[in-house]
Design an enzyme around this catalytic site. Structure first.
Site, PDB file in Angstrom:
ATOM      1  N   ALA A 153      22.351 -15.929  24.338  1.00 31.51           N
ATOM      2  CA  ALA A 153      23.695 -15.585  23.661  1.00 31.51           C
ATOM      3  C   ALA A 153      24.753 -16.020  24.470  1.00 31.51           C
ATOM      4  O   ALA A 153      25.609 -15.392  24.471  1.00 31.51           O
ATOM      5  CB  ALA A 153      23.110 -14.810  22.180  1.00 31.51           C
ATOM      6  N   TYR A 154      23.681 -14.216  25.615  1.00 28.40           N
ATOM      7  CA  TYR A 154      24.781 -13.584  26.378  1.00 28.40           C
ATOM      8  C   TYR A 154      25.378 -14.487  26.942  1.00 28.40           C
ATOM      9  O   TYR A 154      26.426 -14.526  27.307  1.00 28.40           O
ATOM     10  CB  TYR A 154      24.284 -12.574  26.364  1.00 28.40           C
ATOM     11  CG  TYR A 154      24.713 -11.585  27.933  1.00 28.40           C
ATOM     12  CD1 TYR A 154      25.816 -10.661  27.155  1.00 28.40           C
ATOM     13  CD2 TYR A 154      24.464 -11.641  29.029  1.00 28.40           C
ATOM     14  CE1 TYR A 154      26.880 -10.244  28.007  1.00 28.40           C
ATOM     15  CE2 TYR A 154      25.078 -10.529  30.031  1.00 28.40           C
ATOM     16  CZ  TYR A 154      26.220 -10.222  29.337  1.00 28.40           C
ATOM     17  OH  TYR A 154      26.909 -10.097  30.380  1.00 28.40           O
TER      18      TYR A 154
END
Length: 245
Positions: A153-154
């Site tokens: 996600a990052y």
């Protein structure tokens, strides 16, 4: 382009970590700096104090980078205090590391609000208000190439930042404004070191060809180049990681 002694920089996330190192380096280069911070007033004041003790000029402004009105006010402050804006460094960001199956969507949204929307809001304001000879520097991460578990996600949020830069550079054709993205590797900051054991940190450092983690100053050196003499670098993502990836 105006001399560094007349140039004004905004650094989001400038109170700690890489952002602080960047702010202090730009001041050393002769620029006035406006630091945007999310909530840690103590750290922001400490950074401004360090800037002033070094003979520079700085001011701290609390601003949510994803809030359009707050970002407008941030740029207003820079113009009112120092006369304009020449450099914008988008260093604000948050990192939540979990496997995709375990990541709560509220966490996903919070991270993307800062990393993607926040970068976009600041970049949009910069596009309208940077003076000729100016530069916008966004921040990604070398993890977009490393493909490490728990970073999905990052890394996705930072991949969006990388996509924004070269397009905006072309949209600003004729304005004498450069747009680039800096993508650090593992760097010894509070954000990176949080929740990592000493053994893991030692392992990560040992995997780098340079035999260490990056330092804030390593990243700030590249930002200094892009904000100064590096005018022929435009629309690029620069991976600053000591050869880690």
């Amino acid at each position: 382009m105006t001399s560094n002694n007349n140039r004004v920089a905004i650094v989001t996330g400038g109170s700690r970590g890489i952002g602080r190192a960047v702010a202090e380096r730009l001041v050393a280069d002769g620029q006035h700096v406006v630091i945007a911070y999310a909530g840690n007033e103590t750290a922001a004041k400490a950074t401004v104090g360090a800037i002033e003790n070094a003979g520079g000029h700085g001011v701290a402004v609390r601003a949510d980078v994803a809030d359009e009105a707050a970002v407008t006010a941030l740029f207003d402050t820079a113009e009112q205090r120092f006369g304009g804006v020449d450099v914008v460094v988008n260093a604000a960001g948050i990192m939540i590391l979990k496997p995709i199956v375990d990541l709560d969507l509220d966490e996903f949204d919070r991270m993307h609000r800062t990393n993607v929307r926040g970068t976009f809001v600041v970049a949009r304001e910069a596009a309208g208000r940077l003076r000729p000879g100016g530069t916008l520097i966004n921040f990604s991460t070398s993890v977009t190439r490393a493909k490490l578990p728990t970073y999905a996600a990052y890394a996705a949020s930072k991949a969006a930042v990388e996509a924004l830069g070269p397009i905006l550079a072309k949209e600003l054709r004729g304005r004498d404004i450069t747009v680039n993205t800096v993508a650090p590797g593992p760097t010894a900051t509070e954000l990176f070191l949080k929740d990592k054991s000493d053994e893991l940190i030692k392992t990560i450092a040992g995997q780098n060809p340079m035999g260490r983690l990056g330092r804030g100053e390593d990243i700030a050196e590249v930002v200094s180049l892009l904000a100064g003499a590096g005018r022929w670098i435009n629309g690029q993502t620069l991976f600053v990681n000591g050869g880690a990836f």
